[in-house]
Design a protein around this motif. Structure first.
Motif, PDB file in Angstrom:
ATOM      1  N   SER A   1       1.480 -15.795  13.215  1.00 40.54           N
ATOM      2  CA  SER A   1       1.639 -15.502  12.023  1.00 40.54           C
ATOM      3  C   SER A   1       0.631 -15.005  11.404  1.00 40.54           C
ATOM      4  CB  SER A   1       2.077 -16.977  11.093  1.00 40.54           C
ATOM      5  OG  SER A   1       2.197 -16.650   9.717  1.00 40.54           O
TER       6      SER A   1
ATOM      7  N   ASP B   1      11.300 -23.356  -0.989  1.00 37.53           N
ATOM      8  CA  ASP B   1      10.139 -23.056  -0.437  1.00 37.53           C
ATOM      9  C   ASP B   1       9.951 -21.450  -0.312  1.00 37.53           C
ATOM     10  OD1 ASP B   1       7.991 -23.787   2.006  1.00 37.53           O
ATOM     11  OD2 ASP B   1       9.389 -22.023   2.574  1.00 37.53           O
TER      12      ASP B   1
ATOM     13  N   SER C   1       6.275 -15.224   1.327  1.00 29.98           N
ATOM     14  CA  SER C   1       6.013 -13.773   1.017  1.00 29.98           C
ATOM     15  C   SER C   1       6.385 -13.316  -0.481  1.00 29.98           C
ATOM     16  CB  SER C   1       7.018 -13.023   1.953  1.00 29.98           C
ATOM     17  OG  SER C   1       6.952 -13.484   3.330  1.00 29.98           O
TER      18      SER C   1
ATOM     19  N   ASP D   1      16.118 -21.806   6.698  1.00 25.96           N
ATOM     20  CA  ASP D   1      15.364 -20.627   6.507  1.00 25.96           C
ATOM     21  C   ASP D   1      16.065 -19.490   7.108  1.00 25.96           C
ATOM     22  OD1 ASP D   1      13.009 -19.122   6.013  1.00 25.96           O
ATOM     23  OD2 ASP D   1      11.820 -20.195   7.224  1.00 25.96           O
TER      24      ASP D   1
END
Ligand SMILES: O=C(O)c1ccccc1NCC(=O)[C@H](O)[C@H](O)COP(=O)(O)O
Length: 213
Positions: free
Chosen positions: A33, A174, A177, A126
């Motif tokens: 990441s 949550d 980006s 997600d």
């Protein structure tokens, strides 16, 4: 509405999120990441998280038991195990070291959507590409909507979070980006705008349940 801001990289990011009213902040350890922190920076960052804000260690490629040891040693409040690499055995191994587990998964992968199915305290749904800013088909929730402590994530931003909350009816949200000016760089005005928009949205679930243990 419980709000987590993920992928914070500086003490200023933490201050802004906390002052904006975020309930939780995420620090990422990951070799894949852009938000993955050098491990030697993590102790100072987690120590900076103020009382009343849940500090969450987020991992996707660290062995679960190792991540649990880091979370315990550094005084995190929770450990978010992200992705298909973590199944029941990994959750059980982690829970022996650190009990405050969050399970992050994609509904498209067909997971068990019962909160607590693998012993977690919170379930996070997600996109299949975590941290990519991608949205996903919220109509998948029509036949698999969790109950209780679950967070909606994936492509949320100040301008769409209210509509997403109205559609998905999560306990919390949550974001990563959607509050950045560039990949891995948090924009403080966007953090403030996101938390304000999420907090202003009519709650779909009672907010009298706390994630803080
Ligand atoms: O944020 C990352 O880069 C990340 C990398 C690997 C595993 C998890 C990661 N983030 C976890 C989160 O909780 C993100 O906030 C969530 O995936 C939402 O991300 P976004 O769609 O960018 O808002």
């Amino acid at each position: 509405m419980f709000v987590k801001v993920c992928g914070l990289a500086t003490t200023a990011d933490i201050d802004v999120a906390a002052e904006a009213g975020a309930d939780a902040v995420g620090l990422v350890i990951s070799g894949t990441s852009v938000r993955g922190l050098d491990r030697d920076r993590v102790p100072a960052l987690v120590a900076h998280v103020p009382d009343g804000v849940v500090s969450v260690l987020v991992v996707n490629d660290t062995p679960a038991a190792e991540a649990a040891r880091i979370a315990a040693d550094l005084g995190f409040d929770a450990l978010q195990l992200h992705g298909r690499a973590y199944g029941r055995a990994e959750f059980e191994a982690a829970a022996e070291v650190f009990p405050h587990l969050w399970r992050a998964t994609a509904l498209a992968d067909g997971p068990d959507t019962r909160v607590g199915a693998l012993g977690e305290e919170i379930l996070l749904l997600d996109s299949p590409r975590a941290g990519s800013g991608s949205r996903w088909d919220l109509s998948l929730l029509d036949t698999a909507r969790p109950e209780g402590h679950w967070l909606l994530a994936g492509g949320l931003a100040p301008g769409n979070v209210a509509e997403a909350i109205a559609t998905a009816r999560p306990w919390g949200v949550d974001v990563s980006s959607g509050v950045e000016s560039a990949p891995g760089v948090k924009d403080h005005d966007l953090i403030r705008a996101f938390v304000a928009a999420a907090k202003a949205a009519p709650p779909a679930q009672p907010s009298d349940v706390s994630a803080r243990q």
